[in-house]
Structures are given as structure tokens and as C-alpha cells.
Design a protein around this motif. Structure first.
Motif, PDB file in Angstrom:
ATOM      1  N   CYS A   1       4.788  20.638   3.762  1.00 45.87           N
ATOM      2  CA  CYS A   1       5.491  21.963   3.661  1.00 45.87           C
ATOM      3  C   CYS A   1       5.843  22.349   2.379  1.00 45.87           C
ATOM      4  CB  CYS A   1       6.899  21.969   4.218  1.00 45.87           C
ATOM      5  SG  CYS A   1       6.961  21.578   6.084  1.00 45.87           S
TER       6      CYS A   1
ATOM      7  N   THR B   1       8.499  24.010   1.076  1.00 43.12           N
ATOM      8  CA  THR B   1       9.816  23.863   0.751  1.00 43.12           C
ATOM      9  C   THR B   1      10.260  23.257   1.979  1.00 43.12           C
ATOM     10  OG1 THR B   1      10.603  25.937   1.456  1.00 43.12           O
ATOM     11  CG2 THR B   1       9.965  25.915  -0.927  1.00 43.12           C
ATOM     12  N   LYS B   2      11.607  22.515   1.941  1.00 46.91           N
ATOM     13  CA  LYS B   2      12.194  21.737   3.054  1.00 46.91           C
ATOM     14  C   LYS B   2      13.325  22.962   3.570  1.00 46.91           C
ATOM     15  CE  LYS B   2      12.339  18.002   5.006  1.00 46.91           C
ATOM     16  NZ  LYS B   2      11.025  17.463   5.872  1.00 46.91           N
ATOM     17  N   CYS B   3      13.171  23.264   4.884  1.00 50.48           N
ATOM     18  CA  CYS B   3      14.093  24.228   5.422  1.00 50.48           C
ATOM     19  C   CYS B   3      15.343  23.401   5.471  1.00 50.48           C
ATOM     20  CB  CYS B   3      13.870  24.506   6.873  1.00 50.48           C
ATOM     21  SG  CYS B   3      12.321  25.406   6.675  1.00 50.48           S
TER      22      CYS B   3
ATOM     23  N   CYS C   1      16.235  21.085   8.353  1.00 51.73           N
ATOM     24  CA  CYS C   1      15.012  20.069   8.928  1.00 51.73           C
ATOM     25  C   CYS C   1      14.928  18.894   8.279  1.00 51.73           C
ATOM     26  CB  CYS C   1      13.648  20.755   8.453  1.00 51.73           C
ATOM     27  SG  CYS C   1      12.382  19.873   9.105  1.00 51.73           S
TER      28      CYS C   1
ATOM     29  N   PHE D   1      12.539  16.798   9.273  1.00 49.70           N
ATOM     30  CA  PHE D   1      11.168  16.110  10.079  1.00 49.70           C
ATOM     31  C   PHE D   1      10.604  15.209   8.981  1.00 49.70           C
ATOM     32  CE2 PHE D   1      10.625  19.830  13.106  1.00 49.70           C
ATOM     33  CZ  PHE D   1      11.522  19.465  13.691  1.00 49.70           C
TER      34      PHE D   1
ATOM     35  N   THR E   1       8.214  15.233   7.087  1.00 52.19           N
ATOM     36  CA  THR E   1       7.404  16.253   6.537  1.00 52.19           C
ATOM     37  C   THR E   1       7.948  16.281   5.138  1.00 52.19           C
ATOM     38  OG1 THR E   1       8.701  18.247   6.723  1.00 52.19           O
ATOM     39  CG2 THR E   1       6.885  17.605   8.331  1.00 52.19           C
TER      40      THR E   1
ATOM     41  N   GLY F   1       5.266  20.386   9.999  1.00 57.58           N
ATOM     42  CA  GLY F   1       4.626  20.652   8.726  1.00 57.58           C
ATOM     43  C   GLY F   1       4.106  22.085   8.674  1.00 57.58           C
ATOM     44  N   THR F   2       3.058  22.364   7.769  1.00 58.06           N
ATOM     45  CA  THR F   2       2.632  23.820   7.552  1.00 58.06           C
ATOM     46  C   THR F   2       1.039  23.543   7.522  1.00 58.06           C
ATOM     47  OG1 THR F   2       4.701  24.354   6.697  1.00 58.06           O
ATOM     48  CG2 THR F   2       3.006  25.846   6.563  1.00 58.06           C
TER      49      THR F   2
ATOM     50  N   ASP G   1       2.638  29.396   8.658  1.00 59.80           N
ATOM     51  CA  ASP G   1       3.980  30.261   8.066  1.00 59.80           C
ATOM     52  C   ASP G   1       3.616  31.782   7.583  1.00 59.80           C
ATOM     53  OD1 ASP G   1       5.650  28.184   8.751  1.00 59.80           O
ATOM     54  OD2 ASP G   1       6.164  27.497   6.804  1.00 59.80           O
TER      55      ASP G   1
ATOM     56  N   ARG H   1      13.897  29.342   4.022  1.00 61.30           N
ATOM     57  CA  ARG H   1      12.320  29.832   4.303  1.00 61.30           C
ATOM     58  C   ARG H   1      11.894  30.332   3.333  1.00 61.30           C
ATOM     59  NH1 ARG H   1      10.251  27.332   8.501  1.00 61.30           N
ATOM     60  NH2 ARG H   1       8.500  29.183   8.357  1.00 61.30           N
TER      61      ARG H   1
HETATM   62  S1  SF4 Z   1       8.584  21.015   9.252  1.00 63.11           S
HETATM   63 FE1  SF4 Z   1       8.965  23.343   9.853  1.00 63.11          FE
HETATM   64  S2  SF4 Z   1      11.251  23.296   9.602  1.00 63.11           S
HETATM   65 FE2  SF4 Z   1      10.701  21.324   8.614  1.00 63.11          FE
HETATM   66  S3  SF4 Z   1      10.639  21.913   6.563  1.00 63.11           S
HETATM   67 FE3  SF4 Z   1       8.620  22.434   7.364  1.00 63.11          FE
HETATM   68  S4  SF4 Z   1       8.585  24.442   7.845  1.00 63.11           S
HETATM   69 FE4  SF4 Z   1      10.700  23.820   7.626  1.00 63.11          FE
END
Ligand code: SF4
Length: 393
Positions: free
Chosen positions: A29, A31-33, A36, A38, A40, A78-79, A111, A148
Motif C-alpha cells: 500500500c 500508506t496505511k489507512c 487497517c 491487514f 500489508t 493491498g493495492t 485506488d 486515504r
Molecule cells: S489494505 Fe486497504 S485498507 Fe489496508 S492500508 Fe492498504 S488500502 Fe488501506
């Protein structure tokens, strides 16, 4: 290298379903939301290509379910839209080389701010025909608070690019319960999303991981990430229910608890999960199910790539699904589809008598029955967990 999966899983190529879904996890990703946690990460771009190399090698060397025709691919994260289009194409080429494919639906999660005209054209050229755009909100205050990268205008710009490029199947999602969300901003986001006319819409209730920045703030206090401005559970349920009404009026079919589509455009790949059809996951943390066994790769991308490079097992966990668990999955996953499940078939196949539990749920108004079919009561979806708890005993 000896394929890490072939040793264990060659013998389980017994899936009875006619088609297979392939999922590819891209755990990166920008950045980290805030909510979240996860598996990722935000890593240097120089690590993307070696990861794709590992995924392509895993695909090439996998023997699992090689005899089943692939009709859906889902590139998720992820993205994954952060990857160079050439790397996404390499993944698609690896799938086509290794599996018999008759690809009907190939989805890329993207995204909004990562979407450019050049990338979109390359995605289409690589065989991607569906984009799932992480919109989350069309309110900049909410997007900023959630951490975001994109803003409302990016969603409009990205939608125009995708349409002009020739994407005819776009999914967009919203999150109910973001910090600073109000009834008015929620209804505005839903209304604007509908006006963008995606073919598919997902609506999720905010789930704050305790280990996320927002989660820690909610536990410890503070307001840097908007902990004090997270809507209540009741407000979230109201947001969801109002969206159900608005989306139905706009012609979207509510086919799964969190998903709506224009007629005929439900996600074919995701339906496989709820219907317990086989899918193979490639990449760090990816899950697979062959009809009898579930297994998952190691979550850490570096450990995953190292295992692939050294010819070691990538599998972190594996279980054989017994009859009792399969029955639970039939109920728990199947009832997520609003069309419901065939109770007679399930009772017959699993030699199960569910009459008492079903009658209790009918009495409580949590489910409805039409002949052999039972389904969640559409008016009580926000308390569907109660139905699941009762039904699973
Ligand atoms: S996995 Fe999705 S919700 Fe989590 S940080 Fe990445 S974009 Fe944001």
C-alpha cells in the motif's frame, strides 16, 4: 525447484465444480489507512518486482487444481494497482501459461489516485476487464481522517479514465462508520456513488483493528485519528439500512450482505467463496480451497519470497474440512447470499436435522422460508449475526 504445493496437493485435484477462481495477493500500500492492520505494508517500490517474480514462479510451479478451467481471476491487496502494468501482465501471462483459462471476469483492485490513462489501457490490454475501486467515501474530511491518499475529485477523474478506456464493469465501495461521517455526508456519498453508475457496489461497516492506529487510539483515548468522531454502532446500522433502500430504488440488486450489482453483474469470483467453489490463492497470505482442504501461504512478503526462491514450502497453515465444518460453512457462507440456501439439499447431503434451529429463527423473524429455501430476513440484515449464532448452534 520442487513445487512446494505439488507434494501435498496433487492428490487433492478432485474439485467437482466446473471452474476455478485464482486470487493473487499484492500486499503493498502507499500508506496505511488508520483503521487497517491487514498484513500489508508500505515498502520501497524496488521490492515490487522481486515479489512479482516470486508470485509468477509460484504460479508456474503449482500443481493444485491444474485440471480445472479458470474463469475468474482477482488481483487484490493491498493495492495491486501500484504495480507496474508490465508486472501485472506478467502475472496474467503466468496464469494463462500454467492453467487452462476461459477468463470471464478478471478484476483488479485499484485506488483512485493510482489510476492513469496509460495504466488503464495497459490493464485492459493485459486482459483485466473489471476494476474494483476503493472509494470508501466521497467526503474529503472523512478520506483525510481515514488516512486515504485520494480525494473526492480523484474518484471522478479515475471513473472517467476507466470509462473512456473501455472498462464496462466497475465496482466501487463505501465504508459506513468512518470518523466524522454523519447521516448527511453518508447519504451524499451514496447518492454520488449511484450517480457515477458503477455496475457493482460494496458497502462495508467500519471494522477497526485493535492493532491499527485508530484502534489503539479508541482503546487509549485521543483524537489524532478521529477516535472520538467514529459514529456509533446504531448510526452505522442506520447508514447501512438507508443505503439498502436507496440502492434498491436505483436498480441495484442486493445479492450478498455487503454487495449490490446491476442485474447480471454480481461478482463471479466472490460468489465462489460464498458457494464453496474452489479457488487457488497465490502470493503472501493468500488462501486456497480445493473443495476438501483449505490452506494459506505465509503472510510476510519477504518470508514468502525467500521460501519461493529457496524451493521451500510457502504454506503456513492447512486443514482438511470435515463434514461438520463443511456444514457450518454451507450455512454461514451460503446465507450471506440474499437468495438464501436450499435447506433440503443441505440436510440431505449432511444428514443433518436443522428443523428446530430453523423454526426458532423463523419465530424470531430473523430468517424467511419459501419452500425448501431459507434466507436472511432482508429487514434484519444488521442483526444477521444473531441468525448465524443460532443456526450454527
Ligand atoms: S489494505 Fe486497504 S485498507 Fe489496508 S492500508 Fe492498504 S488500502 Fe488501506
Amino acid at each position: 525447484m520442487q513445487n512446494p504445493r505439488s507434494l501435498d496437493l496433487e492428490t487433492s485435484n478432485k474439485a467437482s465444480a466446473a471452474t476455478l477462481g485464482i486470487y493473487v495477493q499484492v500486499p503493498f500500500c502507499q500508506t496505511k489507512c488508520t483503521y487497517c492492520n491487514f498484513h500489508t505494508g508500505v515498502v520501497a517500490r524496488s521490492l515490487y518486482r522481486p515479489y512479482v517474480d516470486a508470485v509468477c514462479r509460484e504460479i508456474a510451479e503449482s500443481r493444485a487444481l491444474r485440471d480445472v478451467m479458470v474463469d475468474t481471476v482477482y488481483l487484490g491487496g493491498g493495492t495491486p494497482s501500484l504495480l507496474e502494468p508490465a508486472d501485472l501482465r506478467r502475472i496474467m501471462d503466468a496464469i494463462r501459461r500454467s492453467y487452462a483459462c476461459n477468463l470471464d471476469e478478471v478484476t483488479l483492485e485499484a485506488d483512485p489516485e493510482t489510476i492513469t490513462a496509460e495504466k488503464a489501457a495497459a490493464w485492459l490490454d493485459a486482459g483485466i476487464n473489471r476494476v474494483s475501486m476503493g472509494v470508501q467515501s466521497l467526503n474529503d474530511v472523512e478520506l483525510r481522517a481515514a488516512g486515504r491518499m485520494h480525494r473526492r475529485d480523484d474518484v471522478y477523474r479515475a471513473t472517467d479514465i476507466l470509462r473512456v478506456t473501455g472498462f464496462h464493469n466497475i465496482s466501487m465501495d463505501l465504508i459506513a462508520g468512518l470518523p466524522h461521517q454523519t447521516c448527511a455526508t453518508w447519504e451524499s456519498s451514496v447518492g454520488e456513488l449511484i450517480a457515477l453508475r458503477p455496475e457493482h457496489i460494496s458497502i462495508y461497516l467500519l471494522e477497526v483493528d485493535d492493532g491499527s492506529r485508530l484502534g489503539k487510539e479508541i482503546i487509549a483515548g485521543g483524537n489524532k485519528y478521529g477516535a472520538a468522531a467514529v459514529p456509533s454502532d446504531d448510526a452505522m446500522a442506520d447508514f447501512y439500512e438507508s443505503a439498502c433502500v436507496t440502492l434498491a430504488a436505483a436498480g441495484f440488486v442486493h445479492y450478498e450482505i455487503s454487495n449490490w450489482a446491476l442485474p447480471g453483474l454480481a461478482s463471479k469470483h466472490n460468489l465462489k467463496y460464498w458457494r464453496r467453489q474452489p479457488y487457488i490463492g497465490f502470493g503472501a497470505g493468500a488462501h486456497s480451497f480445493d473443495g476438501q482442504r483449505r490452506w494459506a501461504n505465509v503472510h510476510d512478503p519477504s518470508a514468502y519470497a525467500a521460501a519461493i526462491a529457496q524451493g521451500r514450502m510457502t504454506i503456513e497453515s492447512e486443514e482438511t474440512v470435515g463434514a461438520a465444518q463443511a456444514l457450518e460453512e454451507e450455512l454461514f457462507l451460503g446465507l450471506r447470499e440474499l437468495a438464501g440456501i436450499d435447506l433440503a439439499r443441505i440436510q440431505r447431503e449432511y444428514s443433518a436435522d436443522l428443523a428446530a434451529r430453523v423454526n426458532k429463527l423463523l419465530d424470531d423473524g430473523l430468517i424467511e422460508r419459501n419452500g425448501d429455501t431459507i434466507r436472511l430476513n432482508p429487514a434484519k440484515l444488521t442483526i444477521s449475526n444473531e441468525a448465524f449464532v443460532e443456526l450454527l448452534g
